[in-house]
Design a protein around this motif. Structure first.
Motif, PDB file in Angstrom:
ATOM      1  N   PHE A  17      48.765  43.564  -0.542  1.00 61.81           N
ATOM      2  CA  PHE A  17      47.966  42.492  -1.155  1.00 61.81           C
ATOM      3  C   PHE A  17      47.500  42.937  -2.542  1.00 61.81           C
ATOM      4  O   PHE A  17      46.366  43.406  -2.698  1.00 61.81           O
ATOM      5  CB  PHE A  17      46.738  42.169  -0.282  1.00 61.81           C
ATOM      6  CG  PHE A  17      47.065  41.432   0.979  1.00 61.81           C
ATOM      7  CD1 PHE A  17      47.158  40.043   0.988  1.00 61.81           C
ATOM      8  CD2 PHE A  17      47.289  42.120   2.170  1.00 61.81           C
ATOM      9  CE1 PHE A  17      47.451  39.352   2.166  1.00 61.81           C
ATOM     10  CE2 PHE A  17      47.589  41.436   3.341  1.00 61.81           C
ATOM     11  CZ  PHE A  17      47.670  40.048   3.336  1.00 61.81           C
ATOM     12  N   ASN A  29      37.861  33.499   2.964  1.00 66.31           N
ATOM     13  CA  ASN A  29      39.272  33.435   3.373  1.00 66.31           C
ATOM     14  C   ASN A  29      39.616  32.189   4.197  1.00 66.31           C
ATOM     15  O   ASN A  29      40.774  31.789   4.238  1.00 66.31           O
ATOM     16  CB  ASN A  29      39.631  34.689   4.168  1.00 66.31           C
ATOM     17  CG  ASN A  29      39.521  35.923   3.302  1.00 66.31           C
ATOM     18  OD1 ASN A  29      40.366  36.170   2.463  1.00 66.31           O
ATOM     19  ND2 ASN A  29      38.441  36.683   3.463  1.00 66.31           N
ATOM     20  N   SER A  33      43.247  32.422   1.867  1.00 67.04           N
ATOM     21  CA  SER A  33      43.354  33.886   1.906  1.00 67.04           C
ATOM     22  C   SER A  33      44.128  34.374   0.686  1.00 67.04           C
ATOM     23  O   SER A  33      44.723  33.577  -0.041  1.00 67.04           O
ATOM     24  CB  SER A  33      44.091  34.330   3.168  1.00 67.04           C
ATOM     25  OG  SER A  33      45.473  34.040   3.038  1.00 67.04           O
ATOM     26  N   VAL A  36      50.294  37.670   0.534  1.00 66.30           N
ATOM     27  CA  VAL A  36      50.979  38.939   0.699  1.00 66.30           C
ATOM     28  C   VAL A  36      52.134  38.999  -0.324  1.00 66.30           C
ATOM     29  O   VAL A  36      52.755  37.983  -0.642  1.00 66.30           O
ATOM     30  CB  VAL A  36      51.446  39.051   2.173  1.00 66.30           C
ATOM     31  CG1 VAL A  36      52.606  38.150   2.498  1.00 66.30           C
ATOM     32  CG2 VAL A  36      51.717  40.450   2.581  1.00 66.30           C
ATOM     33  N   PRO A 204      45.254  32.853  11.006  1.00 62.08           N
ATOM     34  CA  PRO A 204      45.185  34.173  10.358  1.00 62.08           C
ATOM     35  C   PRO A 204      44.686  35.285  11.280  1.00 62.08           C
ATOM     36  O   PRO A 204      44.764  36.451  10.922  1.00 62.08           O
ATOM     37  CB  PRO A 204      44.163  33.958   9.221  1.00 62.08           C
ATOM     38  CG  PRO A 204      43.914  32.496   9.155  1.00 62.08           C
ATOM     39  CD  PRO A 204      44.263  31.921  10.481  1.00 62.08           C
ATOM     40  N   TYR A 226      47.850  34.104   4.582  1.00 60.88           N
ATOM     41  CA  TYR A 226      48.531  35.119   3.764  1.00 60.88           C
ATOM     42  C   TYR A 226      49.739  34.595   2.991  1.00 60.88           C
ATOM     43  O   TYR A 226      50.544  35.374   2.490  1.00 60.88           O
ATOM     44  CB  TYR A 226      48.909  36.347   4.627  1.00 60.88           C
ATOM     45  CG  TYR A 226      47.840  36.675   5.647  1.00 60.88           C
ATOM     46  CD1 TYR A 226      46.530  36.899   5.225  1.00 60.88           C
ATOM     47  CD2 TYR A 226      48.105  36.712   7.021  1.00 60.88           C
ATOM     48  CE1 TYR A 226      45.515  37.142   6.136  1.00 60.88           C
ATOM     49  CE2 TYR A 226      47.099  36.957   7.944  1.00 60.88           C
ATOM     50  CZ  TYR A 226      45.811  37.173   7.485  1.00 60.88           C
ATOM     51  OH  TYR A 226      44.810  37.404   8.385  1.00 60.88           O
ATOM     52  N   VAL A 276      55.643  36.278   4.795  1.00 58.47           N
ATOM     53  CA  VAL A 276      54.426  36.409   5.616  1.00 58.47           C
ATOM     54  C   VAL A 276      54.781  37.065   6.952  1.00 58.47           C
ATOM     55  O   VAL A 276      54.105  37.990   7.408  1.00 58.47           O
ATOM     56  CB  VAL A 276      53.778  35.016   5.855  1.00 58.47           C
ATOM     57  CG1 VAL A 276      52.632  35.125   6.855  1.00 58.47           C
ATOM     58  CG2 VAL A 276      53.301  34.413   4.532  1.00 58.47           C
ATOM     59  N   TYR A 395      41.894  42.291   6.098  1.00 60.23           N
ATOM     60  CA  TYR A 395      41.865  43.180   4.923  1.00 60.23           C
ATOM     61  C   TYR A 395      40.449  43.431   4.415  1.00 60.23           C
ATOM     62  O   TYR A 395      40.245  44.216   3.505  1.00 60.23           O
ATOM     63  CB  TYR A 395      42.802  42.713   3.805  1.00 60.23           C
ATOM     64  CG  TYR A 395      42.685  41.274   3.312  1.00 60.23           C
ATOM     65  CD1 TYR A 395      41.512  40.767   2.760  1.00 60.23           C
ATOM     66  CD2 TYR A 395      43.803  40.446   3.356  1.00 60.23           C
ATOM     67  CE1 TYR A 395      41.441  39.472   2.283  1.00 60.23           C
ATOM     68  CE2 TYR A 395      43.745  39.133   2.882  1.00 60.23           C
ATOM     69  CZ  TYR A 395      42.561  38.657   2.345  1.00 60.23           C
ATOM     70  OH  TYR A 395      42.494  37.374   1.877  1.00 60.23           O
TER      71      TYR A 395
END
Ligand SMILES: Cc1ncc(COP(=O)(O)O)c(C=O)c1O
Length: 418
Positions: A17, A29, A33, A36, A204, A226, A276, A395
């Motif tokens: 990330f 988030n 979010s 990635v 998520p 993500y 993802v 995260y």
């Protein structure tokens, strides 16, 4: 068999990330979010190498079609669907719900009933409520104001032999606890109706298994899971086949899922689903998960749960220790039944002012009703700029929760319970 160690390595996560290397602490988030890197790579790859219309005979067009199918297959693995055609891509959950409601028109007759909840985001209420125009009866499934649970005993009296569909959230984007969706599906099916689940605030945080739960429609947004701004709807293949086409008249009923993707989906964003899912697979491997890609995804979500439980516990402990603060939702996380989406309100404080002051600390949170307006109004919490919401994912770190609590304490004062 590989031994699971189940603990997420923050360095592994950070490397995936790039946006997390900035100064901001992202605790919004559930609003959206971070993405990635692998998903961004798939978007660039599509745009730079395959950016043509699908359906042509030439090689690049075939490659574009293959990329779209790869995206569908990735989503299939993510939700554990039986086949890739059960995946419908759309611009957002709101748009997909509207498509679904529109596509159900010819199977509904005046007097048929649809049940929605008071705990849902408006995306899974409004599109159904608009069907009143065609004589469809809309009923509201209330939640228990003490436990915040949606109880089957409150659903039962609403259901009749005219009930066709029950629309419910897997996790409310304010209340934050996980609803027993398999149990709901079983009950609703026994009564002869179908279930449509909003999974935006769930996806998520925990592994999805549409087959194990036997849900009929299951919808969520990739930008909160993500990925980029696109969304995914799972529908059982036969049920998608029964829906009206939302594309041109020559897209027949059997054109599943194309008839539900008017103008085609956004190819590069659909393809990013591969990025993802690759990340979740790699995360699963990094915590010792083995077996199929699906097994590794489940291992990733197990590890995500461990990390999230720690975050949830730390924030709830701080909030619960105060005597000037009300958590809007369950105050404990028994059995990991909560995700780290936590709404609260301080006595005598305007939620908007508190949230805006957090900007100066470099901590991104949010306030308001989060488009779950009926829920917030039903709880009588709409005044003073609604509720404050802190929404974390795997995260986020304990150090960030401590920073957040420290900042909140400075803003509202150190009013801990004796
Ligand atoms: C629980 C829930 N459902 C639905 C939505 C709407 O999703 P989208 O923005 O993709 O339409 C949101 C967005 O915040 C949400 O939190």
């Amino acid at each position: 068999m590989t031994k699971m160690h189940s603990k997420i390595d923050p360095e592994f996560v950070g490397a995936h990330f790039p946006a997390l290397n900035k100064d901001w602490v992202f605790c919004d988030n559930a609003g959206g979010s971070q993405i990635v890197k692998g998903a961004v790579d798939k978007i660039s790859e599509f745009l730079l190498e395959k950016n043509v219309q699908i359906g042509g005979s030439y090689a690049v067009s075939q490659a574009a079609a293959a990329a779209l199918m790869e995206g569908r297959k990735a989503a299939q693995t993510l939700v554990n669907a039986a086949r890739p055609e059960e995946i419908v891509f759309g611009p957002s959950t709101t748009a997909l719900m509207q498509t679904l409601a529109g596509a159900m028109r010819s199977q509904l007759s005046p007097g048929d009933e649809i049940i929605v909840t008071l705990a849902d985001h408006e995306s899974n209420i409004g599109p159904w409520d608009r069907l009143r125009e065609f004589g469809i009866v809309i009923k509201f499934w209330p939640f228990d104001h003490e436990t915040y649970d949606l109880r089957l005993e409150d659903l039962e009296p609403l259901m009749t032999d005219r009930t066709r569909l029950v629309c419910v959230t897997h996790v409310s984007n304010i209340l934050g606890h996980i609803n027993p969706i398999a149990e709901f599906a079983r009950f609703i099916h026994e009564k002869g109706a179908r279930i449509c689940v909003d999974a935006v605030a769930y996806a998520p945080h925990r592994a999805i298994d549409v087959q194990a739960w036997d849900v009929d429609y299951y919808v969520f947004s990739l930008y909160k899971c993500y990925g980029p701004h696109t969304a995914i709807m799972y529908g059982k293949y036969d049920l998608l086949g029964e829906l009206d086409g939302m594309y041109h008249y020559f897209y027949g009923k059997d054109k599943v899922p194309g008839k539900l993707e008017p103008g085609n989906p956004n190819y590069e964003l659909a393809y990013s689903t591969v990025g993802v899912v690759d990340y979740l697979v790699a995360l699963g491997e990094s915590v010792g998960g083995g077996g199929s890609r699906r097994d590794r995804i489940c291992a990733a979500y197990d590890a995500i749960t461990v990390q999230e439980d720690a975050l949830t516990g730390r924030l709830l402990d701080w909030l619960n220790a105060r005597n000037d603060c009300r958590v809007i939702g369950k105050t404990t996380n028994d059995g990991s039944a909560r995700v780290p989406t936590i709404a609260f309100k301080f006595d005598g404080q305007n939620s908007g002012e508190v949230a805006r002051k957090m900007d100066d600390y470099g901590i991104a949170i949010r306030f308001g009703d989060f488009h779950a307006r009926r829920l917030v109004e039903n709880l009588d919490e709409a005044g003073d700029d609604g509720v404050i919401r802190v929404s974390m994912v795997h995260y986020n770190t304990l150090e960030q929760v401590d920073r957040l609590c420290g900042a909140l304490g400075e803003i509202v004062g150190s009013n801990a319970a004796a």
